[in-house]
Design an enzyme around this catalytic site. Structure first.
Site, PDB file in Angstrom:
ATOM      1  N   THR A  30       0.806  -1.222   0.000  1.00 37.35           N
ATOM      2  CA  THR A  30       0.000   0.000   0.000  1.00 37.35           C
ATOM      3  C   THR A  30       0.840   1.274   0.000  1.00 37.35           C
ATOM      4  O   THR A  30       0.324   2.355  -0.291  1.00 37.35           O
ATOM      5  CB  THR A  30      -0.924   0.038   1.241  1.00 37.35           C
ATOM      6  OG1 THR A  30      -0.114   0.041   2.436  1.00 37.35           O
ATOM      7  CG2 THR A  30      -1.855  -1.162   1.254  1.00 37.35           C
ATOM      8  N   CYS A  34       2.394   2.462   9.498  1.00 36.10           N
ATOM      9  CA  CYS A  34       1.437   2.498  10.602  1.00 36.10           C
ATOM     10  C   CYS A  34       2.152   2.290  11.932  1.00 36.10           C
ATOM     11  O   CYS A  34       3.292   1.823  11.980  1.00 36.10           O
ATOM     12  CB  CYS A  34       0.389   1.395  10.452  1.00 36.10           C
ATOM     13  SG  CYS A  34      -0.530   1.422   8.913  1.00 36.10           S
ATOM     14  N   CYS A  38      -2.421  -0.126  14.862  1.00 36.00           N
ATOM     15  CA  CYS A  38      -3.350   0.363  13.840  1.00 36.00           C
ATOM     16  C   CYS A  38      -4.582  -0.551  13.754  1.00 36.00           C
ATOM     17  O   CYS A  38      -4.455  -1.776  13.631  1.00 36.00           O
ATOM     18  CB  CYS A  38      -2.658   0.431  12.480  1.00 36.00           C
ATOM     19  SG  CYS A  38      -3.733   1.087  11.171  1.00 36.00           S
ATOM     20  N   ARG A  63       4.143   6.762   3.192  1.00 34.23           N
ATOM     21  CA  ARG A  63       3.391   7.893   3.738  1.00 34.23           C
ATOM     22  C   ARG A  63       2.592   7.436   4.957  1.00 34.23           C
ATOM     23  O   ARG A  63       2.269   6.257   5.098  1.00 34.23           O
ATOM     24  CB  ARG A  63       2.467   8.494   2.683  1.00 34.23           C
ATOM     25  CG  ARG A  63       1.424   7.552   2.146  1.00 34.23           C
ATOM     26  CD  ARG A  63       0.635   8.187   1.006  1.00 34.23           C
ATOM     27  NE  ARG A  63      -0.448   7.328   0.549  1.00 34.23           N
ATOM     28  CZ  ARG A  63      -0.311   6.367  -0.335  1.00 34.23           C
ATOM     29  NH1 ARG A  63       0.879   6.117  -0.862  1.00 34.23           N
ATOM     30  NH2 ARG A  63      -1.356   5.635  -0.711  1.00 34.23           N
ATOM     31  N   CYS A  65      -0.185   6.589   7.673  1.00 34.87           N
ATOM     32  CA  CYS A  65      -1.556   6.082   7.677  1.00 34.87           C
ATOM     33  C   CYS A  65      -2.502   7.174   8.188  1.00 34.87           C
ATOM     34  O   CYS A  65      -2.241   7.799   9.222  1.00 34.87           O
ATOM     35  CB  CYS A  65      -1.642   4.845   8.569  1.00 34.87           C
ATOM     36  SG  CYS A  65      -3.309   4.192   8.799  1.00 34.87           S
ATOM     37  N   CYS A  68      -4.415   5.575  11.755  1.00 31.35           N
ATOM     38  CA  CYS A  68      -3.775   5.438  13.076  1.00 31.35           C
ATOM     39  C   CYS A  68      -2.804   6.564  13.391  1.00 31.35           C
ATOM     40  O   CYS A  68      -2.306   6.653  14.508  1.00 31.35           O
ATOM     41  CB  CYS A  68      -3.049   4.090  13.185  1.00 31.35           C
ATOM     42  SG  CYS A  68      -1.543   3.952  12.185  1.00 31.35           S
ATOM     43  N   ASP A 438      17.523  10.003  51.252  1.00 31.93           N
ATOM     44  CA  ASP A 438      16.291  10.764  51.454  1.00 31.93           C
ATOM     45  C   ASP A 438      15.509  10.200  52.637  1.00 31.93           C
ATOM     46  O   ASP A 438      15.324   8.979  52.753  1.00 31.93           O
ATOM     47  CB  ASP A 438      15.436  10.691  50.191  1.00 31.93           C
ATOM     48  CG  ASP A 438      14.150  11.476  50.306  1.00 31.93           C
ATOM     49  OD1 ASP A 438      14.196  12.696  50.090  1.00 31.93           O
ATOM     50  OD2 ASP A 438      13.101  10.867  50.613  1.00 31.93           O
TER      51      ASP A 438
END
Length: 489
Positions: A30, A34, A38, A63, A65, A68, A438
Site C-alpha cells: 500500500t 502504521c 493500527c 506515507r 496512515c 492510526c 532521602d
C-alpha cells in the site's frame, strides 16, 4: 526492536499499543506506514517491513496512515533510559535544535563531528538528523493545521520550513493530502486564541498520575507554577520567547493547552512537557521488573504506571534542589518564589495567576547572597551552583552526559549525594538515579521491612536496577505527604 521480525509481527497482529513508538510497520503493498496498534486490516507478513522511526519510513518513500496517525505515537522509551550519543541526539532533535542551529550545532552540543552523528543516527534509526528534523516539522505542521485557524503561510514558517513550497510538498508527501485537505478532514477546527494550541499528549498505559501531579503541585513555585481549573499550569522559558502550558491528566492521554508568543516554539514546548511528565516511559517494563521484588510488588499492583516527575528546565530544577536542602517543602517554595519575583522575567497570563519565568543562571549570578534568608553555607552552595551554570562549567540539559554531570555536581561545595541524585533523577532524567539518603525513602524502607541504612538499602536496591528512580516513586507513595495526592479541581 525493529530487527526482531517475529516479535514485531506478533505485536502488529495483536494490535498491541504498548509497542507504539518502539517501531513502525511499513506496508509494501500500500505504500503506507502504521503504528503497531493500527485498527486497519492487518497486512500479510510478507508485505510488512519494520523500521525504527517515522523519519526512516518517510525517507524510504512510505506515507503516514490516515487512520492510526503513526506520527502521533508516544516517543520511543529508548531515548529516556539511555545516555549515549544517539539518545542524547534524539532528545536534542525533539527539542528543535536542528531547526535552530543546524546539524553542525547539534554535533557541537554533543561534542562529536557532524559526520559521526550522522553515521550513528543512520545506523540505529535509519535516518540522519535532517530527516528526523523533517519528520518532526511535518508533525508540527499537522498539529497547527488541524488545531488552529492560522493561514498556511504562517504555519509553514512556524513549523520550521524554509519556504511555503517545501511545506506544501512535505505535507503532501508525508500525509498524501494537501494542507487544505488536512484541515478540511479535521473538521475545520477553530483557533482557541492567538498563539494558543490545544492537543493531546499520548502515553503508554498503565498511567497513575497521582504522585506525578501531586509532586508538581505540592512543590510549585508561586508565580511560576499553579494548579488552576483542574490543570497543572506553569511558565515555559522557550528559545523564541515565553510560553504558558496547562496540563490535565486523563486516563489515556494528557490534555495540553499551550499559549506561545512564537509558534516556532511548539516542538520544543511539546518535547519539554512530555519530558516533564515522563510520558515516553515504558511502564510495563518498569513495573514488571519492580514487581519481581516481593516487597515492592504490592505497591506496584496497587497503583501501576507511576511516572517520575521531571522538569522543563534542568538549571531551574538544580537551583530549586539546592534551595530545598534540609528545609520543608513550604520553605523551599518560598525561597524559590522570592527569587522568581526578584530576578525572573515577567509574563502576562490572562487565564490564571502566573507572573514570571524562573530566572536563568545568568540573572541569578547577579544576586546578593546576603539577601537570602538561609544559612551561610547554603548561600555558598547556591552561588557556587549558579556561577558554574552561568559560566558553562556545569552543563545540565537534554544533551548532558549523566556521569560527567554527576561528577561536576559533586565537586561543588555543599552539594552532597542527596542533591546529586535528586538532580540526576528529575533534571537529567536518569531512570536509575536513587537518592538513598532521602528521609522519605528511609522511612518507607523501614515500614516495609527493608534495610533502612543507606549502605544496606543500596545493596538491597541492586535488584531494582535500572529502574531505581521509579522504585523511589513507589516508596515515596507509602506516605501521606501531599506530593503523593492528586490535587482536587
Amino acid at each position: 526492536m525493529h530487527a526482531d521480525r517475529d516479535r514485531c509481527v506478533r505485536a502488529v497482529r495483536s494490535r498491541d499499543s504498548r509497542f507504539d513508538g518502539w517501531f513502525f510497520t511499513a506496508v509494501t503493498s500500500t505504500g503506507i506506514y502504521c503504528r503497531p496498534s493500527c485498527p486497519a486490516l492487518t497486512p500479510r507478513p510478507e508485505n510488512m517491513v519494520f523500521l525504527p522511526s517515522a523519519a526512516a519510513c518517510q525517507q524510504a518513500g512510505f506515507r503516514a496512515c490516515k487512520r492510526c496517525r503513526p506520527d502521533a505515537s508516544p516517543g520511543s522509551p529508548e531515548w529516556n533510559h539511555r545516555a549515549d550519543l544517539v539518545a542524547r541526539a534524539m532528545r536534542l532533535v525533539a527539542d528543535g535544535v536542528v531547526d535552530r542551529e543546524g546539524v553542525p550545532g547539534l554535533a557541537a552540543r554533543l561534542g562529536y563531528s557532524a559526520r559521526q552523528v550522522e553515521r550513528q543516527l543512520n545506523a540505529e534509526l535509519g535516518a540522519g538528523p535532517l530527516a528526523l528534523a523533517r519528520a518532526q516539522r511535518a508533525q508540527t505542521a499537522r498539529l497547527l493545521i488541524e488545531t488552529t485557524a492560522l493561514p498556511m503561510a504562517d504555519i509553514a514558517f512556524a513549523s520550521g520550513f524554509s519556504s511555503i513550497r517545501t511545506f506544501n510538498e512535505t505535507v503532501q508527501e508525508v500525509y498524501a493530502l494537501a494542507p487544505s485537505a488536512l484541515r478540511a478532514r479535521a473538521g475545520g477546527a477553530a483557533e482557541p486564541g492567538a498563539g494558543t494550541v490545544r492537543l493531546r499528549l499520548p502515553l503508554r498505559g498503565p498511567f497513575t498520575p497521582d504522585n506525578l501531579f501531586g509532586h508538581l503541585v505540592a512543590t510549585a513555585v508561586p508565580g511560576v507554577e499553579e494548579w488552576h481549573d483542574g490543570a497543572y499550569r506553569r511558565t515555559l522559558d522557550l528559545p523564541h520567547g515565553p510560553g504558558i502550558v496547562a496540563l490535565s491528566p486523563l486516563p489515556e492521554y494528557v490534555d495540553c493547552r499551550l499559549r506561545l508568543r512564537e509558534l516556532r516554539d511548539l516542538p520544543a514546548a511539546i518535547s519539554r512537557c512530555r519530558r516533564l511528565l515522563d510520558l515516553d516511559a515504558d511502564p510495563e517494563a518498569v513495573d514488571t521488573a519492580l514487581a519481581a521484588d516481593p516487597d515492592l510488588a504490592p505497591l506496584v499492583r496497587k497503583a501501576p504506571g507511576r511516572r517520575v516527575p521531571r522538569t522543563t528546565d534542568e538549571a531551574e530544577f538544580a537551583v530549586r534542589a539546592v534551595l530545598g536542602q534540609q528545609v520543608s517543602t513550604a520553605a523551599a517554595r518560598t525561597h524559590a518564589g522570592r527569587l522568581a519575583a526578584s530576578y525572573g522575567t515577567p509574563v502576562d497570563d490572562p487565564d490564571g495567576g502566573l507572573t514570571h519565568l524562573f530566572p536563568r543562571p545568568a540573572a541569578l549570578a547577579a544576586l546578593d547572597p546576603e539577601q537570602l534568608a538561609m544559612p551561610r553555607s547554603r548561600r555558598r552552595t547556591l552561588t557556587g551552583l549558579v556561577d558554574a551554570l552561568a559560566a558553562g562549567a556545569l552543563a545540565l540539559g537534554a544533551d548532558s552526559d549523566w556521569d560527567l554531570a554527576r561528577a561536576r555536581l559533586a565537586e561543588l561545595p555543599g552539594v552532597g549525594p542527596w542533591t546529586v541524585e535528586v538532580i540526576a533523577m528529575r533534571a537529567l532524567g536518569d531512570p536509575d538515579a536513587f537518592p538513598v539518603t532521602d528521609l522519605g525513602i528511609r522511612q518507607a524502607a523501614e515500614a516495609l521491612g527493608l534495610p533502612a541504612t543507606p549502605a544496606a538499602l543500596t545493596r538491597r536496591a541492586t535488584a531494582w536496577r535500572p529502574w531505581r528512580a521509579y522504585a523511589t516513586q513507589y516508596l515515596w507513595a507509602t506516605s501521606a505527604h501531599p506530593i503523593n495526592v492528586m490535587p482536587r479541581s
